[in-house]
Enzyme design. Structure first.
Site, PDB file in Angstrom:
ATOM      1  N   LYS A  92       0.846  -1.203   0.000  1.00  0.00           N
ATOM      2  CA  LYS A  92       0.000   0.000   0.000  1.00  0.00           C
ATOM      3  C   LYS A  92       0.874   1.244   0.000  1.00  0.00           C
ATOM      4  CE  LYS A  92      -3.942   0.065   2.412  1.00  0.00           C
ATOM      5  NZ  LYS A  92      -4.827  -0.013   3.595  1.00  0.00           N
TER       6      LYS A  92
HETATM    7  C1  E4P Z   1      -8.271   0.480   4.163  1.00  0.00           C
HETATM    8  O1  E4P Z   1      -7.441  -0.405   4.204  1.00  0.00           O
HETATM    9  C2  E4P Z   1      -8.090   1.693   5.014  1.00  0.00           C
HETATM   10  O2  E4P Z   1      -6.727   1.830   5.400  1.00  0.00           O
HETATM   11  C3  E4P Z   1      -8.937   1.641   6.247  1.00  0.00           C
HETATM   12  O3  E4P Z   1     -10.196   1.069   5.951  1.00  0.00           O
HETATM   13  C4  E4P Z   1      -9.043   3.047   6.813  1.00  0.00           C
HETATM   14  O4  E4P Z   1     -10.283   3.309   7.255  1.00  0.00           O
HETATM   15  P1  E4P Z   1     -10.589   4.004   8.674  1.00  0.00           P
HETATM   16  O5  E4P Z   1      -9.282   4.370   9.332  1.00  0.00           O
HETATM   17  O6  E4P Z   1     -11.432   5.208   8.294  1.00  0.00           O
HETATM   18  O7  E4P Z   1     -11.357   2.992   9.457  1.00  0.00           O
END
Ligand code: E4P
Length: 223
Positions: A92
């Site tokens: 990522k």
């Molecule tokens: C996906 O992998 C994102 O990093 C993750 O769902 C972030 O979302 P949130 O921090 O708003 O829950």
């Protein structure tokens, strides 16, 4: 495709979700990692990669470097260290100027990239064009910000199709089971969410009521 990923770095949660037959992958990020007991990053990721590899689950691991050179180096290290034990490994990389350069370079090197922290259709589309195999929309955070998640999803899916890009759209930042279904209905290829939401999808009060009624009636008959 309508796939569901577990958004956690907790191996027990991943195993619990996978035992339900519910998930096809796992996503992590630095904040999700930070929820786990302090320890060695490589050891934690190795454990996740080993399980995901054995279960044929996709695994996304986010870089925590912020400068172009370090992002490319860290992405390469993660990929080299863990793609052998988890063939469906994605690195990522958040969207940004330096980061888009890194997404392009890493993709050209054969690293499967999950471009993340996207809030706009433009960010999603540029990351797809740069070679990312996954592009991740922060669904609830965008909606809370007053953004149009439906437009972002639909237009990005159209962009990917129109340009014949090999990219799947992930919706992360998912808070409820309704968000899961809505994101899929809008065209998300993959939705990633926590175990709590996945377990929420399994139950319904009327199912338990009906189930208890069946068992009560049958128990009276069989006795
Ligand atoms: C996906 O992998 C994102 O990093 C993750 O769902 C972030 O979302 P949130 O921090 O708003 O829950």
């Amino acid at each position: 495709m309508n796939h569901l990923f577990a958004d956690t770095a907790n191996l027990e949660e991943i195993i619990e979700a996978n035992n339900l037959g519910a998930i096809q992958g796992v996503t992590t990020n630095p904040s999700i990692i930070a929820k786990e007991p302090r320890g060695n990053f490589d050891n934690l990721i190795y454990g996740l990669a080993e399980y995901c590899g054995s279960e044929k689950l996709s695994l996304s691991v986010e870089v925590f470097a912020t400068e172009y050179e370090q992002i490319v180096r860290q992405a390469s290290e993660i990929y080299e260290k863990f793609s052998g034990i988890c063939p469906d490994l994605y690195v990522k990389i958040p969207v940004g100027f330096e980061e888009l350069k890194a997404i392009k370079v890493c993709s050209r090197k054969g690293i499967r990239v999950n471009a993340t922290i996207c809030y706009s259709e433009q960010q999603l589309q540029l990351c797809a064009s740069a070679g990312a195999k996954y592009v991740s929309l922060f669904y609830c955070r965008l909606r809370q910000h007053g953004g149009d998640v439906a437009k972002a999803i639909k237009r990005t899916k159209n962009y990917i199709k129109y340009n014949n890009l090999d990219t799947k759209l992930i919706c992360g930042s998912i808070r409820t089971q309704q968000d899961v279904s809505d994101a899929w209905d809008l065209g998300a290829d993959i939705v990633t969410t926590g175990l709590n939401v996945i377990k929420e999808m399994v139950v319904h009060p009327k199912t338990k009521e009906s189930y208890d009624g069946f068992n009560k009636d049958f128990a009276a008959w069989i006795s």
